[in-house]
Design an enzyme around this catalytic site. Structure first.
Site, PDB file in Angstrom:
ATOM      1  N   ASP A  91     -27.190  59.270 -44.967  1.00  0.00           N
ATOM      2  CA  ASP A  91     -28.072  58.098 -44.976  1.00  0.00           C
ATOM      3  C   ASP A  91     -27.514  56.922 -44.174  1.00  0.00           C
ATOM      4  O   ASP A  91     -28.185  55.895 -44.030  1.00  0.00           O
ATOM      5  CB  ASP A  91     -28.395  57.652 -46.415  1.00  0.00           C
ATOM      6  CG  ASP A  91     -27.149  57.423 -47.248  1.00  0.00           C
ATOM      7  OD1 ASP A  91     -26.033  57.763 -46.788  1.00  0.00           O
ATOM      8  OD2 ASP A  91     -27.278  56.904 -48.368  1.00  0.00           O
ATOM      9  N   GLU A 118     -11.653  57.522 -51.075  1.00  0.00           N
ATOM     10  CA  GLU A 118     -11.008  57.287 -49.767  1.00  0.00           C
ATOM     11  C   GLU A 118      -9.516  57.068 -49.964  1.00  0.00           C
ATOM     12  O   GLU A 118      -8.686  57.611 -49.234  1.00  0.00           O
ATOM     13  CB  GLU A 118     -11.584  56.025 -49.094  1.00  0.00           C
ATOM     14  CG  GLU A 118     -13.066  56.088 -48.757  1.00  0.00           C
ATOM     15  CD  GLU A 118     -13.955  55.564 -49.870  1.00  0.00           C
ATOM     16  OE1 GLU A 118     -13.487  55.498 -51.037  1.00  0.00           O
ATOM     17  OE2 GLU A 118     -15.120  55.232 -49.586  1.00  0.00           O
TER      18      GLU A 118
END
Lengths: 306, 306
Positions: free
Chosen positions: A143, A227
């Protein structure tokens, strides 16, 4: 330190993860890869929703401008989606379609670690190849929005590169801070005591980085710390960080988010019009659900002014 | 009947509309047009918001695959956006950048007729050309998603073509209904006593259609009835309607909607790091607002674990 593999809650062992190949077009389309130049490994987790077909089409048409890449499309699902397979086949981009659903242990959690199984499956696939082409890995959610200049730029990554991401979490950006060309910090709307307060779309790594410590390279199932956990598992120093996007002064990737609504349920339309085939197409692409209890498709004849 | 031009509320006269050219690249890039083949006139209304740069980049990169087209980008603004101009220049697509703000009379309305001034300005520009190239007009909003097959298909439009649109208003689609290849009705989540219960992205017209009754061709400032009013002003019969997208059985355009959030306000960052230039870039592209009262950009040094 990445979370211990013994902690089932943050890092289920790979043996427990369900991973399945859907279709690996690499043998057929691999000739499109120029293995003498760095190949881009673009990893896109995806899941079924009403907007999925549009978002994957949009991303595929962006990637269609990018040469010498392999697209890893990994579904959070237990069955390979024929729609995703058809779409990937059509674009003739070398691709790998896989399944790697979120482990059930997390299904009750309010904040789900989305995309983690999928990215880990791609990493394991790459590590399992005996002689993968040299190249650069990038996590590209379906997206987001990517400026084509980003792909040219990340291809130069020798170890690890970092760059700004726009539209992060209701704020403006997430970015490395550089002074005299050296990394000195981060600007991000949320730090959370992370060593690497960064966005998933804000870094790329040379795939050699995966092979130094293959046992440590994995993304933890910790919302907000995916992350950070992944980057901690890589073997690099601050000096190794390469600043891209004109020394981190440009934004070439944006965290756009599409409004999601659930697909409406309609009855199967037995019809002598195009709606018969259109209904099948809408069902195939996830825009509609079929149920015997649902209403018929709304219809109004010309000149009826319903 | 389109609403009377005397009705200022639905159709202010063009004399009252503020329209201004920003930059017409046609003289410079017009050589890219093959005027012996139908040209696509793609009309995109746009307005400043945090997500605008990402959406226009994404759309531009889709249109970069499409040959022989002119892109009309018309801003709902009273000043030409340098960001939009820079972006358009970069892609080397023949374009026209214009201003056509929403008339102030509508600014207090809860449901604003968005995109109407802009589309009408494009129509008037095309009509004002002495000898415009033959071609096809299509209204392409900047947040929708377009399958490249759509552009090949609409180029064949002789008078007016119609086709399905996906993800309409929380439901699944808006589509013409065809029987034995002839238009017999519409399937749409909302009919509203419209003659043409259609979506803005669901039709294309040959630009000759604009010239038959130039005085009648305009989009009314009526939320929900823009398409209907525009189509009623064109001179065509039901038999003229050409069904595209494989006889209206495929969806090649989706009404995707990006989540909008207001741009955060930050203080100007006087800095000896990249944040100085990044701040200017974020401001230029609308991701950030500048104010002396706002907080500084959030910063955390490496190894600080903020």
């Amino acid at each position: 330190m990445i979370p211990s593999k013994n902690n089932e809650k943050t890092s289920p062992s790979y043996d427990n993860l369900f991973v399945q190949m859907c279709n690996d077009s690499l043998p057929h389309l691999g000739y499109k890869l120029d293995k003498t130049k760095p190949v881009l490994y673009i990893v896109t987790p995806t899941f079924a929703r009403r907007e999925q077909v549009a978002e994957l089409t949009r991303l595929a048409q962006t990637l269609l401008h990018v040469r010498n890449m392999i697209w890893f499309v990994i579904e959070d699902a237990t069955k390979c989606s024929p729609m995703v397979g058809d779409l990937l086949d059509r674009f003739q981009i070398p691709y790998v379609q896989m399944l790697a659903p979120l482990p059930e242990i997390f299904s009750g959690q309010s904040q789900k670690p989305r995309g983690v199984s999928q990215r880990n499956a791609a990493i394991q696939f790459i590590l399992s190849q005996s002689n993968p082409p040299e190249g650069v890995l990038y996590f590209a959610d379906d997206d987001n929005t990517y400026d084509l200049r980003l792909f040219e730029d990340i291809r130069t990554t020798k170890k690890i590169s970092m760059f700004p991401v726009g539209l992060v979490a209701g704020s403006s950006h997430s970015s490395p801070i550089l002074k005299d060309g050296r990394l000195v910090g981060y600007s991000d709307p949320w730090f959370g005591k992370r060593k690497f307060p960064m966005d998933m779309a804000g870094f790329a790594i040379n795939i050699r980085m995966l092979t130094y410590n293959p046992d440590r390279v994995a993304m933890p199932f910790m919302p907000g710390y995916e992350e950070d956990g992944f980057l901690k598992g890589l073997n690099f120093n601050w000096e190794d960080v390469e600043a891209l996007a004109e020394n981190c002064t440009k934004v070439w990737v944006w965290h756009t988010t599409t409004i999601e609504k659930s697909a409406p349920t309609f009855r199967f339309e037995q019809s002598d019009t195009n709606l018969q085939s259109l209904f099948q197409e809408l069902k195939h692409t996830g825009l509609i659900k079929q149920s015997d209890d649902g209403p018929h498709l709304p219809q109004c004849g010309i000149d009826k002014y319903c």
